[in-house]
Scaffold this active site. Sequence first.
Site, mmCIF file in Angstrom:
data_model
loop_
_atom_site.group_PDB
_atom_site.id
_atom_site.type_symbol
_atom_site.label_atom_id
_atom_site.label_comp_id
_atom_site.label_asym_id
_atom_site.label_seq_id
_atom_site.Cartn_x
_atom_site.Cartn_y
_atom_site.Cartn_z
ATOM 1 N N GLY A 1 40.868 94.138 -42.534
ATOM 2 C CA GLY A 1 41.856 93.990 -43.606
ATOM 3 C C GLY A 1 41.370 93.292 -44.859
ATOM 4 N N SER A 2 40.059 93.266 -45.078
ATOM 5 C CA SER A 2 39.586 92.585 -46.296
ATOM 6 C C SER A 2 40.010 93.358 -47.555
ATOM 7 C CB SER A 2 38.071 92.375 -46.271
ATOM 8 O OG SER A 2 37.391 93.598 -46.328
ATOM 9 N N ASN A 3 40.068 94.688 -47.468
ATOM 10 C CA ASN A 3 40.544 95.468 -48.627
ATOM 11 C C ASN A 3 42.042 95.275 -48.832
ATOM 12 O OD1 ASN A 3 38.385 97.242 -49.972
ATOM 13 N ND2 ASN A 3 37.927 97.405 -47.793
ATOM 14 N N LYS B 1 49.637 113.401 -32.267
ATOM 15 C CA LYS B 1 49.348 112.824 -33.580
ATOM 16 C C LYS B 1 50.502 113.131 -34.544
ATOM 17 C CE LYS B 1 45.687 114.374 -35.717
ATOM 18 N NZ LYS B 1 44.307 114.807 -35.759
ATOM 19 N N MET C 1 41.815 103.984 -39.430
ATOM 20 C CA MET C 1 40.855 104.806 -38.715
ATOM 21 C C MET C 1 41.474 105.970 -37.942
ATOM 22 S SD MET C 1 38.185 103.898 -39.938
ATOM 23 C CE MET C 1 36.889 102.737 -40.374
ATOM 24 N N ARG C 2 42.648 106.431 -38.375
ATOM 25 C CA ARG C 2 43.249 107.616 -37.755
ATOM 26 C C ARG C 2 43.269 108.745 -38.777
ATOM 27 N NH1 ARG C 2 46.225 106.683 -33.267
ATOM 28 N NH2 ARG C 2 47.472 108.533 -33.565
ATOM 29 N N ASN D 1 42.090 106.658 -50.514
ATOM 30 C CA ASN D 1 41.260 106.054 -49.468
ATOM 31 C C ASN D 1 40.009 105.460 -50.100
ATOM 32 O OD1 ASN D 1 40.378 105.415 -46.810
ATOM 33 N ND2 ASN D 1 39.005 107.174 -46.860
ATOM 34 N N HIS E 1 36.005 104.564 -49.114
ATOM 35 C CA HIS E 1 34.981 104.881 -48.111
ATOM 36 C C HIS E 1 33.679 104.171 -48.496
ATOM 37 C CE1 HIS E 1 33.111 107.184 -44.923
ATOM 38 N NE2 HIS E 1 32.070 107.291 -45.737
#
Length: 203
Positions: free
Chosen positions: A15-17, A68, A93-94, A110, A112
Amino acid sequence: MKTKTNLAILASGNGSNFEAIIKAVKKGFLNLDYCILVTDKRNSFVRERAKKHQIKDIFVDPKKFKSKKDFDKKLIQILNKEKIKIVVLAGYMRILSPLFLNRFKNKILNIHPSLLPSFAGKNAIEDAYNYGVKVTGVTVHFVTQKVDQGPIIAQKTVFIKSNMELKELEKEIHKTEHKLYPKLLKKFLENKIEVKGRHVKVT
Ligand code: GAR
């Protein structure tokens, strides 16, 4: 022009972002009406960070859903109820289902930890390091059905110096992410990001 909105951050891990974004909100750099955390991991550290910053955090247990799609239906229900307009993935991560992607078309960002399309996937920093590239970096992109292949909003390079340890590179990548993500999110909130096919104009 600044426009206020409701935002959901989806995260699965450290959770740093997430925290970099919340700090930017607290500093007044990002103008949001409301922000929530949604996570698929009960014991993720990001939940501690949410508590610390008094951000509402919602844990949805994937084990309780048959597919899902059912899981994502629940997410959509929650986000609708919270009147969420923008979804920010921060180490989520899903893989999102087409149902979710259509509901928030061109509204999901997102980050990356590589220069996409190089080193897509879960271990991008290590993969780039092990490959021996001299330049890697960070990508912010829209999320589409093709994982890690959505239109690129911005990229920032990070050089891999000789004798650099993997740990050092990770630190450098995260530092870069924490600057880039709030900056681009601000542009998005201000309607300064326009997507046309694969091309994204940032003004
Ligand atoms: C970040 O480095 C982010 O770029 C990466 O997960 C990390 C989460 O860190 N995301 C991906 O690899 C997505 N494919 P954080 O939980 O400390 O923000």
